[in-house]
Enzyme design. Structure first.
Site, PDB file in Angstrom:
ATOM      1  N   GLY A  12       0.779  -1.240   0.000  1.00  0.00           N
ATOM      2  CA  GLY A  12       0.000   0.000   0.000  1.00  0.00           C
ATOM      3  C   GLY A  12       0.806   1.283   0.000  1.00  0.00           C
ATOM      4  O   GLY A  12       0.243   2.361  -0.153  1.00  0.00           O
ATOM      5  N   THR A  13       2.136   1.179   0.155  1.00  0.00           N
ATOM      6  CA  THR A  13       2.936   2.413   0.126  1.00  0.00           C
ATOM      7  C   THR A  13       3.598   2.634  -1.226  1.00  0.00           C
ATOM      8  O   THR A  13       4.339   3.598  -1.410  1.00  0.00           O
ATOM      9  CB  THR A  13       4.040   2.385   1.208  1.00  0.00           C
ATOM     10  OG1 THR A  13       4.853   1.235   0.997  1.00  0.00           O
ATOM     11  CG2 THR A  13       3.437   2.357   2.606  1.00  0.00           C
ATOM     12  N   GLY A  14       3.334   1.743  -2.186  1.00  0.00           N
ATOM     13  CA  GLY A  14       3.988   1.840  -3.493  1.00  0.00           C
ATOM     14  C   GLY A  14       3.303   2.815  -4.429  1.00  0.00           C
ATOM     15  O   GLY A  14       2.304   3.462  -4.091  1.00  0.00           O
ATOM     16  N   LEU A  16       1.460   2.423  -7.132  1.00  0.00           N
ATOM     17  CA  LEU A  16       0.037   2.165  -7.365  1.00  0.00           C
ATOM     18  C   LEU A  16      -0.692   1.873  -6.053  1.00  0.00           C
ATOM     19  O   LEU A  16      -1.850   2.253  -5.873  1.00  0.00           O
ATOM     20  CB  LEU A  16      -0.137   0.992  -8.337  1.00  0.00           C
ATOM     21  CG  LEU A  16      -1.567   0.751  -8.806  1.00  0.00           C
ATOM     22  CD1 LEU A  16      -2.108   1.960  -9.582  1.00  0.00           C
ATOM     23  CD2 LEU A  16      -1.659  -0.495  -9.681  1.00  0.00           C
ATOM     24  N   GLY A  17      -0.005   1.204  -5.134  1.00  0.00           N
ATOM     25  CA  GLY A  17      -0.637   0.791  -3.877  1.00  0.00           C
ATOM     26  C   GLY A  17      -1.266   1.935  -3.104  1.00  0.00           C
ATOM     27  O   GLY A  17      -2.398   1.840  -2.617  1.00  0.00           O
ATOM     28  N   ARG A  36       4.157  -4.029   6.719  1.00  0.00           N
ATOM     29  CA  ARG A  36       5.195  -5.067   6.754  1.00  0.00           C
ATOM     30  C   ARG A  36       6.374  -4.589   7.583  1.00  0.00           C
ATOM     31  O   ARG A  36       6.912  -3.516   7.329  1.00  0.00           O
ATOM     32  CB  ARG A  36       5.667  -5.386   5.333  1.00  0.00           C
ATOM     33  CG  ARG A  36       4.593  -6.046   4.495  1.00  0.00           C
ATOM     34  CD  ARG A  36       4.900  -5.967   3.018  1.00  0.00           C
ATOM     35  NE  ARG A  36       6.173  -6.598   2.681  1.00  0.00           N
ATOM     36  CZ  ARG A  36       6.758  -6.506   1.508  1.00  0.00           C
ATOM     37  NH1 ARG A  36       6.193  -5.793   0.549  1.00  0.00           N
ATOM     38  NH2 ARG A  36       7.900  -7.112   1.258  1.00  0.00           N
ATOM     39  N   LYS A 139       4.260 -13.795 -13.218  1.00  0.00           N
ATOM     40  CA  LYS A 139       2.842 -13.504 -12.981  1.00  0.00           C
ATOM     41  C   LYS A 139       1.975 -14.720 -13.300  1.00  0.00           C
ATOM     42  O   LYS A 139       0.973 -14.975 -12.630  1.00  0.00           O
ATOM     43  CB  LYS A 139       2.400 -12.279 -13.797  1.00  0.00           C
ATOM     44  CG  LYS A 139       2.950 -10.973 -13.223  1.00  0.00           C
ATOM     45  CD  LYS A 139       2.494  -9.747 -14.021  1.00  0.00           C
ATOM     46  CE  LYS A 139       2.984  -8.466 -13.358  1.00  0.00           C
ATOM     47  NZ  LYS A 139       2.529  -7.254 -14.072  1.00  0.00           N
ATOM     48  N   ARG A 143      -0.693 -16.787 -11.047  1.00  0.00           N
ATOM     49  CA  ARG A 143      -2.056 -17.097 -11.525  1.00  0.00           C
ATOM     50  C   ARG A 143      -2.373 -18.582 -11.375  1.00  0.00           C
ATOM     51  O   ARG A 143      -3.467 -18.949 -10.934  1.00  0.00           O
ATOM     52  CB  ARG A 143      -2.211 -16.698 -12.994  1.00  0.00           C
ATOM     53  CG  ARG A 143      -2.340 -15.210 -13.225  1.00  0.00           C
ATOM     54  CD  ARG A 143      -2.735 -14.972 -14.671  1.00  0.00           C
ATOM     55  NE  ARG A 143      -2.890 -13.562 -14.979  1.00  0.00           N
ATOM     56  CZ  ARG A 143      -3.496 -13.098 -16.068  1.00  0.00           C
ATOM     57  NH1 ARG A 143      -3.984 -13.940 -16.962  1.00  0.00           N
ATOM     58  NH2 ARG A 143      -3.608 -11.795 -16.280  1.00  0.00           N
TER      59      ARG A 143
END
Length: 313
Positions: A12-14, A16-17, A36, A139, A143
């Protein structure tokens, strides 16, 4: 009206996050952000987490090296969204998500998982070049783990982050547009799709309680933002009232110059190659397993490429 899902944002600190946290709060979801312990004394990230808390988010301490802490974290929510970095020039941590998949599987309560995707659809990149294909391969590993664990999912393919592509007029290594010169990749005519990062977050949060997007890939293709590099340059020329001097780099020159770069740079340049020389983002129709975000959510007033680029004036 149905209750809105509770959301946990991981990463969440990135880049996009932080936007996903903001969009989740804005759309009225009870929002949790993984704190984290690995971030240690990174003061910028810690202060960002505290600002989320002031905005109403809840911080959940957990670590990727502590399975039980992840299980406890995902048990608090209905939806988990992961935005950890998959960009080699920053950090490439895609496979860390396998630990998250294990935790979600054990917890058994998560109604939907959105793994860290948000770029090119990796399922369409089986013929991608080395070394950039690693991003797509990793990725796909995630998936497969999600699907084997029977975890409900939505994959978001957001194409090109506007800040990276529009800012540099689609030239690798540039994030601010020149007022003098631009180098076209090939003829500059391959179409790509550019999306404002805040819009990516808005559309992503819209999908989480939508039955139409369950177990599907959602492509974000705002119609005004499906443009070639040449068209992006024309928008900028119109904004500054001046024509840029143009040169061009052929496919062959691009590939040979790439070999001189370090590994992380080569990964990024491979992605530019597929996008700008092959048109991999816009050269297919969305099939049965997919949906298109701007059609699903016409109420979202997305930022057009032209409006996005006004910030550089």
């Amino acid at each position: 009206m149905a209750m809105k899902s509770k959301v946990l944002v991981v990463g969440g600190t990135g880049y996009l996050g932080k936007r996903l946290v903001k969009a989740s709060l804005a759309q009225g979801h009870e929002t949790y952000v993984l704190h984290r312990e690995e971030i240690g004394v990174d003061i910028d990230k810690v202060q960002m987490l505290l600002s989320f808390k002031q905005q109403g988010a809840r911080l959940v301490p957990a670590s990727f090296s502590d399975h039980q802490s992840l299980v406890n974290a995902v048990k608090l929510v209905d939806v988990v969204i992961c935005a950890i970095s998959g960009v080699h020039i920053r950090s490439h941590q895609i496979l860390l998500q396998l630990k998250l998949v294990d935790a979600i599987k054990e917890a058994g309560n998560v109604k939907r998982f959105l793994p860290s995707e948000f770029g090119t659809d990796p399922a369409r990149m089986e013929n991608a070049m080395e070394p950039g294909r690693l991003t797509f391969d990793d990725k796909m590993v995630v998936r497969r783990a999600i699907q084997e664990a029977g975890i409900p999912f939505t994959y978001v393919s957001a194409n090109c982050f506007a800040g990276y592509f529009l800012g540099g007029l689609c030239q690798p290594g540039y994030i601010l547009p020149s007022r003098d010169h631009v180098r076209l990749l090939g003829d500059g005519d391959q179409k790509a799709i550019y999306v404002d990062e805040d819009d990516i977050a808005t559309y992503t949060i819209k999908t989480i309680d939508d039955p139409r997007t369950l177990n599907k890939t959602v492509y974000i293709r705002p119609p005004k933002n499906i443009l070639s590099q040449r068209e992006v340059v024309q928008i900028w020329e119109k904004l500054i009232g001046k024509e840029l001097l143009k040169s061009s780099i052929s496919k062959e020159e691009f590939l040979s110059s790439m070999k001189e770069q370090n590994y992380a740079e080569q990964v990024g340049l491979t992605h530019y190659y597929h996008v700008c020389y092959e048109g991999c983002l816009a050269n297919f129709e969305i099939g049965d397993g997919g949906e298109e975000a701007s059609k699903l959510y016409p109420e979202v007033k997305y930022t057009s490429a032209e409006d996005y680029m006004k910030r550089y004036l």
